[in-house]
Design an enzyme around this catalytic site. Structure first.
Site: not given
Lengths: 306, 306
Positions: A104, A179, A247
């Site tokens: 990701t 995502k 993140k």
């Protein structure tokens, strides 16, 4: 020449054998693919090597021994290093090779990698996943894919070894963007799950009984059904690490800023997760947001009075 | 003397025949209960009267003709008026009667009503519902109940006529508190649904395809599956009115404040819904949060460029 993928014809390279990568690469080995692996910490690849995977000393050497190179590492900076760095995979690729980054990571980085790859006749695909460690282990991941349509189709035998669902969402970066949609949903939803249970606790309700009333109706969600009971039980073991989630939210916020979008809920979630990390829970699961919210209101969820 | 409920023995009074109440009362009439109704707007009771319900000129007169009085009205101030006011139901009750308030209302008011009722030998139960107009019509509501355990059990024949699930959550107010848990989940979750779709749109993704990737996994929720497609289609017809949702969030915030709980997500949701109302959407559905969020970022969701 159309890309043909099969265990007989295709050599696979795999970069990053952490919790996710180990299971995913294991499925490829089990399917009979000749596999070469690299990981920052070699011990994490030991089991795969024992099962027949070859070891390479760098991502570049992985690529030199492979037709399709898959990576799943930690942060965008790691992606940049293992794919575009001096000893990175792209430097070891030949024309016709395929790179699949399943980390990701940043949509813009996915675009950059695809552009760099194209210059060398290499096709790069972004294919982050959802489903966590359990999905990786059971090969039931949902794979969100961006990149060249024909290549995505050709890669089906590989998607199939690790996923229950694989959908091409568009060109380079579209997998990463999808995502981000997934993570935005989870981030903001988790605030609701934690605040709702916090409210119910303070109101003196029996939270198990409350879940019976609310979890299967209009207030229901995967997070509530799966994390609700763990939160009540005080089990904050990670399905997914807080530090990785921070993140992801950072990427989504940066992309939103770039696109001219105000995201008040996501921004709040990111700030609350900064509090979770600041309180020492960066390596706990995402549902440990509950610990931070209780702490904010002055009490310890794990030692709450019954 | 134990309370025995049956269409043969029990006269039911029903106060408030709006979208929800009309269907719920209709199930009681269909089950054969002798029913007396009152509603602020008599026209809303016309169909029930044609089906055999008697009309009464006030909540007090409803109560005088009933053993069990059910109310489902708009705001806590309406609940106070129809139950505790001069012409309210309690004034018309005899000892042994039961009052069931199914409005989503203040937990503290539910406690107050129960206390006032007790002084007259009347039992008061709070029993808000989730499931919306569709659940009311199909008798599949989830009923969240607070109050005397024996009475809640005795009322089963009535719960059964309108609900698919009825769970006693505790003493007076516990039903309302549980409904607040439900609303907190929906409020914060809706921010996630709207921001995620907003992000996906701005990123140039096909939102239908995105839903295929994310709706059945860890990011999934009832709101996403049910409202996502309507948001994409631009259909903001109310399942549940924004103005009623704002009322509910106001109650949850006031109770949280009283309990010493910081609720940053709920507070943000309430403020965003104030923006929804300020932009003229108070009588649209709760998912019209999307209209306000797009507006905040400077564009019109309904006329967005494709």
């Amino acid at each position: 020449m159309a890309l043909e993928i099969s265990p007989q014809k295709t050599r696979v390279g795999f970069i990053g054998t952490g919790v996710m990568g180990r299971s995913m690469c294991g499925h490829l080995v089990a399917a009979g693919y000749q596999t070469t692996v690299y990981s920052r910490t070699k011990e994490k690849a030991t089991e795969l090597i024992e099962r027949g995977a070859a070891w390479a000393a760098s991502p570049r050497e992985v690529a030199a021994a492979a037709d399709v190179v898959i990576s799943i590492v930690g942060f965008p900076s790691d992606v940049r290093q293992v794919l575009l760095g001096e000893s990175g995979a792209l430097a070891g690729c030949k024309a016709g090779n395929v790179i699949v980054d399943m980390t990701t990571s940043e949509p813009s980085l996915a675009v950059e990698i695809a552009e760099q790859a194209k210059k060398r006749g290499v096709t790069s695909i972004d294919a982050p996943v959802s489903g966590g460690d359990v999905g990786a282990r059971n090969a039931t991941l949902s794979i969100m894919i961006g990149g060249d349509a024909a290549t995505v189709t050709a890669l089906e035998p590989i998607w199939k070894t690790m996923g229950a669902k694989w959908i091409r969402q568009g060109g380079p970066g579209a997998g990463q963007h999808t995502k981000m949609v997934n993570q935005i949903l989870i981030a903001t939803g988790m605030i609701g799950v934690c605040e709702a249970l916090l409210y119910g606790y303070k109101a003196g309700l029996n939270l198990e009984t409350v879940l019976e009333s609310v979890a299967s109706g209009a207030a229901g969600s995967w997070s509530l059904s799966n994390y609700g009971p763990r939160i009540i039980a005080g089990n904050f073991d990670p399905g997914f690490f807080v530090e990785h989630f921070i993140k992801d939210m950072g990427i989504a916020l940066a992309e939103s800023r770039r696109m001219g979008l105000a995201m008040p809920g996501l921004a709040l979630a990111e700030q609350l997760y900064q509090a979770v990390a600041a309180q020492g829970h960066a390596r706990k699961g995402t549902h440990s947001l509950m610990l931070a919210l209780a702490h904010i209101s002055g009490f310890d969820w794990l030692n709450r009075p019954k």
